[in-house]
Structures are given as C-alpha cells and as structure tokens.
Design a protein around this motif. Structure first.
Motif, short mmCIF file in Angstrom:
data_model
loop_
_atom_site.label_atom_id
_atom_site.label_comp_id
_atom_site.label_asym_id
_atom_site.label_seq_id
_atom_site.Cartn_x
_atom_site.Cartn_y
_atom_site.Cartn_z
N ARG A 72 0.86 -1.19 0.00
CA ARG A 72 0.00 0.00 0.00
C ARG A 72 0.90 1.24 0.00
O ARG A 72 1.02 1.95 0.99
CB ARG A 72 -0.91 -0.01 1.24
N ARG A 73 1.51 1.48 -1.13
CA ARG A 73 2.43 2.60 -1.28
C ARG A 73 1.77 3.62 -2.21
O ARG A 73 1.42 3.30 -3.34
CB ARG A 73 3.76 2.13 -1.85
N HIS A 74 1.62 4.85 -1.72
CA HIS A 74 0.86 5.85 -2.46
C HIS A 74 1.66 7.14 -2.59
O HIS A 74 2.46 7.49 -1.73
CB HIS A 74 -0.46 6.16 -1.73
N THR A 75 1.41 7.86 -3.68
CA THR A 75 2.04 9.16 -3.91
C THR A 75 1.16 10.27 -3.37
O THR A 75 -0.04 10.32 -3.65
CB THR A 75 2.29 9.38 -5.41
N VAL A 76 1.75 11.14 -2.59
CA VAL A 76 1.04 12.28 -1.99
C VAL A 76 1.52 13.55 -2.68
O VAL A 76 2.73 13.79 -2.78
CB VAL A 76 1.29 12.36 -0.47
N HIS A 77 0.57 14.34 -3.15
CA HIS A 77 0.91 15.55 -3.90
C HIS A 77 0.66 16.78 -3.02
O HIS A 77 -0.47 17.18 -2.79
CB HIS A 77 0.06 15.64 -5.17
N GLY A 78 1.74 17.37 -2.54
CA GLY A 78 1.62 18.61 -1.77
C GLY A 78 1.56 18.39 -0.27
O GLY A 78 1.16 17.33 0.23
N LEU A 79 1.93 19.41 0.45
CA LEU A 79 1.92 19.35 1.91
C LEU A 79 0.51 19.42 2.48
O LEU A 79 0.28 19.07 3.63
CB LEU A 79 2.76 20.50 2.48
N GLY A 80 -0.45 19.88 1.67
CA GLY A 80 -1.80 20.03 2.19
C GLY A 80 -2.69 18.83 1.99
O GLY A 80 -3.78 18.76 2.57
N SER A 114 -8.36 20.23 7.47
CA SER A 114 -8.94 21.57 7.38
C SER A 114 -9.37 21.99 8.78
O SER A 114 -9.70 21.14 9.61
CB SER A 114 -10.13 21.58 6.43
N PRO A 115 -9.38 23.29 9.08
CA PRO A 115 -9.74 23.73 10.43
C PRO A 115 -11.10 23.19 10.87
O PRO A 115 -12.09 23.31 10.16
CB PRO A 115 -9.77 25.26 10.29
N GLY A 116 -11.11 22.57 12.04
CA GLY A 116 -12.35 22.08 12.62
C GLY A 116 -12.89 20.80 12.02
O GLY A 116 -14.00 20.36 12.38
N ARG A 117 -12.12 20.16 11.11
CA ARG A 117 -12.60 18.93 10.48
C ARG A 117 -11.51 17.86 10.55
O ARG A 117 -10.33 18.14 10.32
CB ARG A 117 -12.98 19.18 9.01
N SER A 118 -11.91 16.63 10.83
CA SER A 118 -10.96 15.52 10.83
C SER A 118 -10.75 15.05 9.39
O SER A 118 -11.60 15.25 8.53
CB SER A 118 -11.49 14.36 11.69
N LEU A 119 -9.60 14.43 9.13
CA LEU A 119 -9.28 13.92 7.80
C LEU A 119 -9.03 12.42 7.89
O LEU A 119 -8.25 11.95 8.73
CB LEU A 119 -8.03 14.62 7.24
N TRP A 120 -9.70 11.69 7.02
CA TRP A 120 -9.54 10.24 6.94
C TRP A 120 -8.86 9.88 5.62
O TRP A 120 -8.99 10.59 4.62
CB TRP A 120 -10.90 9.55 7.04
N PHE A 121 -8.13 8.77 5.64
CA PHE A 121 -7.36 8.31 4.50
C PHE A 121 -7.75 6.87 4.19
O PHE A 121 -7.74 6.01 5.08
CB PHE A 121 -5.86 8.39 4.81
N ALA A 122 -8.12 6.60 2.94
CA ALA A 122 -8.49 5.24 2.54
C ALA A 122 -7.52 4.74 1.48
O ALA A 122 -7.34 5.37 0.43
CB ALA A 122 -9.92 5.21 2.00
N SER A 123 -6.86 3.61 1.76
CA SER A 123 -5.94 2.98 0.84
C SER A 123 -6.64 1.82 0.15
O SER A 123 -7.03 0.84 0.79
CB SER A 123 -4.70 2.47 1.59
N LEU A 124 -6.81 1.93 -1.19
CA LEU A 124 -7.47 0.88 -1.97
C LEU A 124 -6.41 0.15 -2.80
O LEU A 124 -5.53 0.78 -3.39
CB LEU A 124 -8.51 1.47 -2.91
N ARG A 125 -6.51 -1.17 -2.84
CA ARG A 125 -5.63 -1.97 -3.69
C ARG A 125 -6.47 -2.71 -4.72
O ARG A 125 -7.48 -3.33 -4.38
CB ARG A 125 -4.82 -2.98 -2.87
N VAL A 126 -6.04 -2.64 -5.97
CA VAL A 126 -6.72 -3.36 -7.04
C VAL A 126 -5.73 -4.29 -7.71
O VAL A 126 -4.51 -4.11 -7.61
CB VAL A 126 -7.35 -2.41 -8.08
N GLU A 152 0.29 -2.72 6.34
CA GLU A 152 0.26 -3.36 7.67
C GLU A 152 0.04 -2.38 8.82
O GLU A 152 0.13 -2.79 9.98
CB GLU A 152 1.54 -4.17 7.90
N LEU A 153 -0.25 -1.13 8.53
CA LEU A 153 -0.65 -0.25 9.63
C LEU A 153 -2.03 -0.69 10.12
O LEU A 153 -2.88 -1.12 9.33
CB LEU A 153 -0.71 1.21 9.17
#
Length: 341
Positions: free
Chosen positions: A206-214, A219-231, A323-324
């Motif tokens: 599950r190795r992914h490319t992230v574009h940018g520091l943001g 975002s202020p006042g909001r949680s951020l979730w990350f979904a890793s999909l494998r095909v 494996e996280l």
C-alpha cells in the motif's frame, strides 16, 4: 495463435513459408491469463528462425519477451529503469529476457515488447537494434500527452467506487456535492463532518504518492480520513474505467438527469475522455485500509522549519501504509467490501 498452460511449449505463430506479418497479441488475451494466475507461452518467430517468444509467468507474476541470441549478437543495455534486460539460458539456448519490475506498467510494457518483437520478426532487425529503435521512438513521444496517467486512472477508479457507495447511502445529489476533488479542493470528499482522501494502487504494498503538503493536512475544525485501496488485474471478471464511468452515470441518471449532468461535469474536470483507449480491467484485491490521517506517516505545512515556511511548495512524496492497523473509531463512511462500479 495458441498458448500453453502449466509450462508446455507454445504453438508456432508463423511458418517458414509465410510472409512475415505484423505480430498481434491482444492485451485482453494476456490479461485473461494474468487474471487467472495461468502461465502461457506464445512463439512469435517462424519455426526455423531463432526463437522469439512472449511469456506469461505462472501465478500472474508478470510477462516477458524472450529473444534467442545467435552468432555475435549481444544483449542491449536498457536506459529505462522500468525495463530490465537479463541474459538467461533456456532449453540450452542463449537468450535475452526483457521484463519490467513495475507491476503497474505491465500494459505499457506489453506494447513495448510487441514493438521490439515486431522489429525482429517482421523487419529482420537484431535484438540490440530493435530495442534501441523502439526506445528511441517511444522517447520521442514522451512529451506528448496520452490521456490520463495510470496513477490518475486508478485514482479515478477508486474515487468512483467511493462515490457510488456514498450515493447508495445518501443519494446522488448528496454524493456529488461531497465529491470536491475534481473542483480543485485539497481532499477528494467533503463529508458531513469529516474529509476523506482516497488513494488507489495496483502494487502489492500500500504505497501511495502524496501531492503537496496540504493533501494530508486537516482543514480547520474537520478531521481527515485516508483510505488505501488496492486493485489487481481482473481479466474478464474485472472492470475497465470506461465501464465504471458508465455504471456511475447510469445510476446517477436513474435518480435524475440533473445528477448525471453534474456528474459529467466533474468527470470532465478530472480529465476523463470517453474516446481514450481503455482495455485494462481491474478488481479489488481486498477491503480498503481506512486510517485517520493523524495516525499515519505524513508531511504537512507544520512540519517545515520556520525558515522554509512559504518558500517550499510543490512537495511530492510516497508513503507506505502497508500493515498499519486500521482506525478503531467509527468511520464517516463504511468502505468494507468496496467494489468497483
């Protein structure tokens, strides 16, 4: 043209008496074997000529072009990190094997391998010249757009899968409202109480490319979730991107024409082109891994030293979340057993 399954010798494609013809081996045929984990061998050269064969490894582990060396012919050097050239012995023959270590590039490597084989079998070039001419010709095209990149095509597959899942629970109007990535927002989806970033890969890890520091910053006042999909390549049982797009458009139109029109605008914003070549079929490898962004390795603007603030931008990096442990708390959307539209 026929193939072997389980390691037997492949059938001859061209006889000695035939005029050489352009080599044809559709990707759909190769993908059929890859998707089922079956090995196959296609002899591309005439029976009395030095062996040139297209090999599909057992277990769906990849593809290769084998070329027999004769006389003083030698293996070329590859200037491409994505193409390996190895000397091997096969059935007592001195051979060269062309492969790619990049599983996501199998479709493109297939085209390159057939182009090299065509120059050898049809045009009578030796391997070194055929390889050099093919690489030179392709290099001349590198600056020309060929539509969406593989990374973006896989990413759109994943985003459409999440969009359809969201529409099934909240309706198409709300789902389209939530899909903000095509509009240039930092994250892919803005849900009711949280944001969601989707990354899709065809790699084992599950190795992914992230574009940018943001991209992984909240975002202020909001949680951020990350979904890793494998095909993985799905053969005839998989879905092309065009089929996923059509399924999503049809489902949106079933709710209202206005929803389909809005969806079409977003698809256009992603760079989707219905006329683009589309014959790669994919299927989910497993359920997505869903994490809180704060619980995974990441870079955000706050990680820069004070002297670099406002002076460094355009940061791109790769993150491995294999494996996280998945997030324990309740997620803003259920992505278990996610399927492609």
């Amino acid at each position: 043209m026929s193939a072997r399954e389980g390691g037997s010798e492949g059938a001859v494609v061209q006889s000695r008496s035939q005029e050489p013809q352009a080599i044809e081996l559709p990707w759909t045929t190769v993908e059929h074997y890859l998707g089922r984990g079956l090995g196959a061998s296609y002899r591309l050269s005439a029976v009395d000529d030095p062996l040139v064969s297209y090999e599909i490894a057992d277990g769906g582990r990849g593809i290769a072009l084998h070329v027999e060396l004769t006389g003083r012919h030698h293996a070329p050097r590859s200037p491409l990190s994505a193409v390996r050239v190895d000397n091997i012995l096969h059935a007592g023959r001195r051979m060269v094997r062309l492969t790619t270590p990049e599983s996501e590039l199998l479709r493109d490597f297939h085209d390159l391998a057939l182009a090299v084989a065509d120059r050898i079998v049809v045009e009578g070039r030796d391997l070194a010249r055929a390889f050099d001419e093919t690489v030179h010709g392709w290099s001349a095209l590198l600056g020309r757009t060929r539509g969406l990149s593989l990374e973006r095509r896989l990413g759109l597959h994943g985003e459409l899968a999440v969009l359809v899942r969201l529409a099934e629970s909240s309706g198409w109007r709300a789902a389209i409202d939530a899909w903000v990535g095509p509009a240039g927002e930092e994250h892919d989806f803005a849900l009711e109480s949280a944001d969601l970033e989707i990354k899709t890969t065809a790699s084992e890890r599950r190795r992914h490319t992230v574009h940018g520091l943001g991209q992984l910053a909240e975002s202020p006042g909001r949680s951020l979730w990350f979904a890793s999909l494998r095909v993985t390549r799905g053969g005839t049982g998989g879905r092309t991107l065009g089929e996923s797009v059509k399924a999503a458009r049809d489902a949106a139109a079933a709710e209202s024409i206005a929803s389909r029109v809005r969806l079409d605008r977003l698809l256009s914003a992603t760079g989707w082109d219905p006329d683009q070549s589309d014959d790669e079929r994919w299927t989910p490898r497993d359920s997505p891994l869903v994490l809180r962004a704060v619980d995974m390795p990441r870079l955000t603007p706050g990680d820069l030293p004070a002297a670099a603030q406002g002076r460094i931008d355009g940061v791109t990096y790769r993150v491995d979340v294999t494996e996280l442990p998945p997030a324990a708390e309740t997620r803003p959307i259920d992505l278990s057993d996610l399927r492609l539209p």
